[in-house]
Write a protein that holds these residues in place. Structure first.
Motif, PDB file in Angstrom:
ATOM      1  N   ALA A   1      89.179 -67.116  33.547  1.00 46.32           N
ATOM      2  CA  ALA A   1      89.024 -66.513  34.869  1.00 46.32           C
ATOM      3  C   ALA A   1      89.884 -65.260  35.022  1.00 46.32           C
ATOM      4  N   TYR A   2      91.095 -65.303  34.471  1.00 41.66           N
ATOM      5  CA  TYR A   2      91.968 -64.133  34.546  1.00 41.66           C
ATOM      6  C   TYR A   2      91.397 -62.949  33.771  1.00 41.66           C
ATOM      7  N   LYS A   3      90.572 -63.221  32.762  1.00 41.49           N
ATOM      8  CA  LYS A   3      89.924 -62.121  32.046  1.00 41.49           C
ATOM      9  C   LYS A   3      89.060 -61.295  33.001  1.00 41.49           C
ATOM     10  N   GLU A   4      88.463 -61.974  33.983  1.00 40.69           N
ATOM     11  CA  GLU A   4      87.634 -61.265  34.961  1.00 40.69           C
ATOM     12  C   GLU A   4      88.480 -60.382  35.881  1.00 40.69           C
ATOM     13  N   VAL A   5      89.738 -60.765  36.066  1.00 38.64           N
ATOM     14  CA  VAL A   5      90.634 -60.012  36.934  1.00 38.64           C
ATOM     15  C   VAL A   5      91.277 -58.844  36.187  1.00 38.64           C
ATOM     16  N   LEU A   6      91.643 -59.075  34.932  1.00 37.15           N
ATOM     17  CA  LEU A   6      92.501 -58.131  34.220  1.00 37.15           C
ATOM     18  C   LEU A   6      91.791 -57.236  33.206  1.00 37.15           C
ATOM     19  N   GLU A   7      90.667 -57.671  32.661  1.00 40.08           N
ATOM     20  CA  GLU A   7      89.982 -56.852  31.660  1.00 40.08           C
ATOM     21  C   GLU A   7      88.887 -56.025  32.327  1.00 40.08           C
ATOM     22  N   TYR A   8      89.097 -54.748  32.391  1.00 41.88           N
ATOM     23  CA  TYR A   8      88.143 -53.803  32.985  1.00 41.88           C
ATOM     24  C   TYR A   8      87.715 -54.201  34.402  1.00 41.88           C
TER      25      TYR A   8
END
Length: 206
Positions: free
Chosen positions: A71-78
């Motif tokens: 889920a944090y990938k959706e916040v932090l990656e692009y």
């Protein structure tokens, strides 16, 4: 960063999908995400702060470390999307005099190589500019990931933990603008590594 609020509902929808997936509690390894975490303070601020991000995850039923990392990938990656190109271009131009790919890469290289007492301040801005550069259409995701991956091992050698990294970031921010004391980034730099649902505890710097 105000434009981030427009995508909050989309983020919540994505997080709800992850909450239905079964993930085991094995050790999380994700150097790509870790690289974007170098500039994560900007993106978490854009989503309303660390508590707001944690609340969104909790409301979506996400509990396991693997689900939280995804889920944090959706916040932090692009986090900047192509429909935000105009805002990204305006910010890059007004803040950095960046108007195209060449000037973006030049600025990133200067931040990477210049001597500084607080390099984490530079690394965080590199990642932020990579993401805005993608949103502006100046670089591809692959080009941005390559830059971020090159910065990560350098930061890992200089900082033992995320707490030390963001303590130094805050010192660099204060040196850059002494009048910025007590601004939202000072508080966030101290809170971002706290709590068991913080990605900065789930995915250590080293």
């Amino acid at each position: 960063m105000k434009s981030f609020r427009k995508v909050t509902l989309i983020l919540i929808a994505v997080l709800s999908i992850f909450s239905t997936q079964s993930c085991s509690e094995k050790k999380i390894e994700d150097d790509q995400l870790k690289g974007f975490m170098l500039g994560g303070i900007y993106f978490i601020h854009g989503f309303g702060g660390i508590q707001n991000v944690k609340n969104m995850m909790s409301s979506s039923g996400i509990t396991s470390k693997a689900e939280l990392a995804q889920a944090y990938k959706e916040v932090l990656e692009y986090p900047f999307k192509k429909e935000q190109a105009s805002g990204c271009k305006n910010t890059l131009k007004s803040s950095w005099d960046i108007t195209d790919k060449a000037s973006l890469l030049k600025s990133i290289n200067e931040l990477k190589t210049k001597e500084s007492k607080h390099k984490s301040w530079d690394y965080a801005r590199i990642v932020n500019n990579v993401c805005m550069g993608y949103g502006a259409g100046y670089i591809t995701k692959e080009e941005g990931i390559k830059i971020v991956k090159e910065i990560l091992p350098i930061a890992q050698k200089e900082y033992a933990t995320w707490e030390k990294y963001y303590t130094d970031y805050n010192l660099g921010r204060a040196d850059w603008d002494p009048e910025s004391k007590n601004d939202p980034f000072e508080k966030l730099s101290k809170e971002i590594t706290k709590g068991d649902k913080s990605i900065y505890n789930i995915l250590p710097l080293n």
